[in-house]
Design a protein around this motif. Structure first.
Motif, PDB file in Angstrom:
ATOM      1  N   THR A  88       1.332  -1.272  -0.278  1.00  0.00           N
ATOM      2  CA  THR A  88      -0.336   0.424   0.085  1.00  0.00           C
ATOM      3  C   THR A  88       0.782   1.104   0.424  1.00  0.00           C
ATOM      4  O   THR A  88       1.761   1.424   0.175  1.00  0.00           O
ATOM      5  N   ARG A  89       0.261   1.907  -0.055  1.00  0.00           N
ATOM      6  CA  ARG A  89       0.930   3.670  -0.497  1.00  0.00           C
ATOM      7  C   ARG A  89       0.412   3.942   0.564  1.00  0.00           C
ATOM      8  O   ARG A  89      -1.178   4.635   1.682  1.00  0.00           O
ATOM      9  N   THR A  90       1.405   4.594   1.896  1.00  0.00           N
ATOM     10  CA  THR A  90       1.236   5.055   3.984  1.00  0.00           C
ATOM     11  C   THR A  90       1.368   6.584   3.216  1.00  0.00           C
ATOM     12  O   THR A  90       1.964   7.116   2.301  1.00  0.00           O
ATOM     13  N   PRO A  91       1.032   7.658   3.845  1.00  0.00           N
ATOM     14  CA  PRO A  91       1.352   8.687   3.878  1.00  0.00           C
ATOM     15  C   PRO A  91       2.889   9.290   4.281  1.00  0.00           C
ATOM     16  O   PRO A  91       3.896  10.199   3.724  1.00  0.00           O
ATOM     17  N   GLU A  92       4.043   8.127   4.892  1.00  0.00           N
ATOM     18  CA  GLU A  92       5.178   7.720   4.735  1.00  0.00           C
ATOM     19  C   GLU A  92       5.650   7.647   3.272  1.00  0.00           C
ATOM     20  O   GLU A  92       7.296   7.125   3.065  1.00  0.00           O
ATOM     21  N   GLY A  93       4.283   7.106   2.393  1.00  0.00           N
ATOM     22  CA  GLY A  93       5.416   6.585   1.229  1.00  0.00           C
ATOM     23  C   GLY A  93       5.253   5.062   1.066  1.00  0.00           C
ATOM     24  O   GLY A  93       4.384   4.103   1.686  1.00  0.00           O
ATOM     25  N   PRO A  94       5.839   4.296  -0.183  1.00  0.00           N
ATOM     26  CA  PRO A  94       5.155   2.798  -0.427  1.00  0.00           C
ATOM     27  C   PRO A  94       5.823   1.736   0.850  1.00  0.00           C
ATOM     28  O   PRO A  94       6.408   2.344   1.838  1.00  0.00           O
TER      29      PRO A  94
END
Length: 348
Positions: A88-94
């Motif tokens: 997934t793509r989180t607020p911190e990146g992949p």
């Protein structure tokens, strides 16, 4: 199209151009410092790990299955050894998350810039914020199903766009069409998931800017009509504001999503069930669900949305959980008509 000619984002530096790192110095680097912009990290990088003990019975398959968009979903896999992989793509990146049951504990490993974020959210993902005891069955079928499925908990991803976009793709088409479109678009425009995922073929969904840059003919080739692609375009332009809905109460979150033309009650409910773990986000406007609920609770396979909501009135506040239990009960009406014929606009 808005944003089509926006300046390119900075490319990650080549290996010989990278600044010296703090490897071996003991420095505690942030995700942004460990990974250059656009990087997912090396495939052989050791994962971050976490063990977590759930407060009660937990069935990983039941909890995580709503995240799976078809058998070949490029963002989700269940391995032969019973472990679950999620990219997934989180607020911190992949990020890539691997989850497995180890007796009465859950073991997790995570890779990529989003690894810390994923591990911090592991309990919420697996239903730690859910309260199954808030549900009181008023029908024998629901009581029996809850007894047989004690490991059911409602997940919460804390991520809106990863559930909103595939829900939009599922509007007014067969699931096979929607799953195909999701698979093609993520594989073409997403990025390989960090970690040892090459043999699994896992991909991270595109970021908002990449979704906005997909040309019209590529949507067409994926079988996505202009109405659905336009809705996704409108959504990704305000992706940051939509992501804020993950921390809102259900009425406010629903209102935030439905401000976007093309996003109605069906799409918002399907999204918030996953992003917010909303136990009352009942899906209205579904082709099959009213008949399934009507058949299970009142022997009425032709129930309308209004009749379904009336039958679910005793479960106000827990209506999504009630429908999950009904779907798990196996009391589904037999199909008596032909299946809906999948469309193929890509051939036009």
């Amino acid at each position: 199209m808005a944003g089509r000619f926006a300046p390119r984002t900075a490319r990650p530096p080549l290996p010989h151009q990278a600044a010296p790192t703090a490897r071996g110095t003991g420095a505690d680097l942030s995700p942004a410092a460990r990974y250059p912009a656009g990087s997912s990290g090396p495939a052989d990088e050791p994962p971050l790990t976490r063990d977590w003990t759930p407060p009660g019975p937990l069935d990983l398959r039941l909890v995580l299955s709503p995240l799976r968009r078809g058998p070949a979903d490029p963002t989700f896999r269940m391995a032969a050894d019973g472990t679950f992989w999620r990219a997934t793509r989180t607020p911190e990146g992949p990020g890539t998350l691997r989850v497995a049951a180890r007796g009465d504990r859950i073991g997790a490993e995570a890779w990529g810039p989003g690894a810390e974020w994923l591990l911090a959210g592991l309990p919420a993902l697996l239903g730690a914020e859910d309260d199954p005891d808030a549900f009181t069955p008023h029908h024998r079928l629901l009581a029996a199903t809850r007894h047989r499925r004690p490991g059911l908990r409602l997940l919460r991803t804390g991520l809106v766009m990863e559930s909103l976009i595939p829900s939009i793709l599922e509007q007014k088409v067969t699931t096979d069409e929607a799953y195909r479109a999701w698979r093609l678009l993520v594989r073409r425009y997403g990025t390989p998931a960090p970690g040892p995922t090459a043999t699994l073929g896992l991909h991270v969904i595109p970021d908002a800017r990449t979704w906005a840059m997909i040309p019209s003919w590529e949507w067409h080739k994926a079988g996505v009509d202009a109405k659905r692609s336009s809705t996704i375009m409108r959504a990704v332009r305000v992706a940051r504001r939509l992501e804020e809905a993950s921390t809102m109460p259900l009425p406010e979150a629903t209102a935030r999503l439905e401000l976007i033309p093309g996003i109605g009650p069906w799409t918002s409910a399907e999204t918030l069930q996953r992003s917010n773990g909303a136990p009352d986000a009942v899906t209205v406007g579904d082709y099959h669900l009213p008949g399934i609920v009507g058949h299970a609770l009142a022997d009425n396979r032709h129930a309308t949305d209004e009749e379904m909501l009336a039958l679910l009135t005793p479960y106000e506040g827990q209506r999504h959980r009630a429908t999950r239990l009904i779907l798990l009960s196996g009391r589904i009406p037999e199909r008596r008509g032909p299946r809906m014929t999948p469309g193929n606009i890509a051939a036009l």
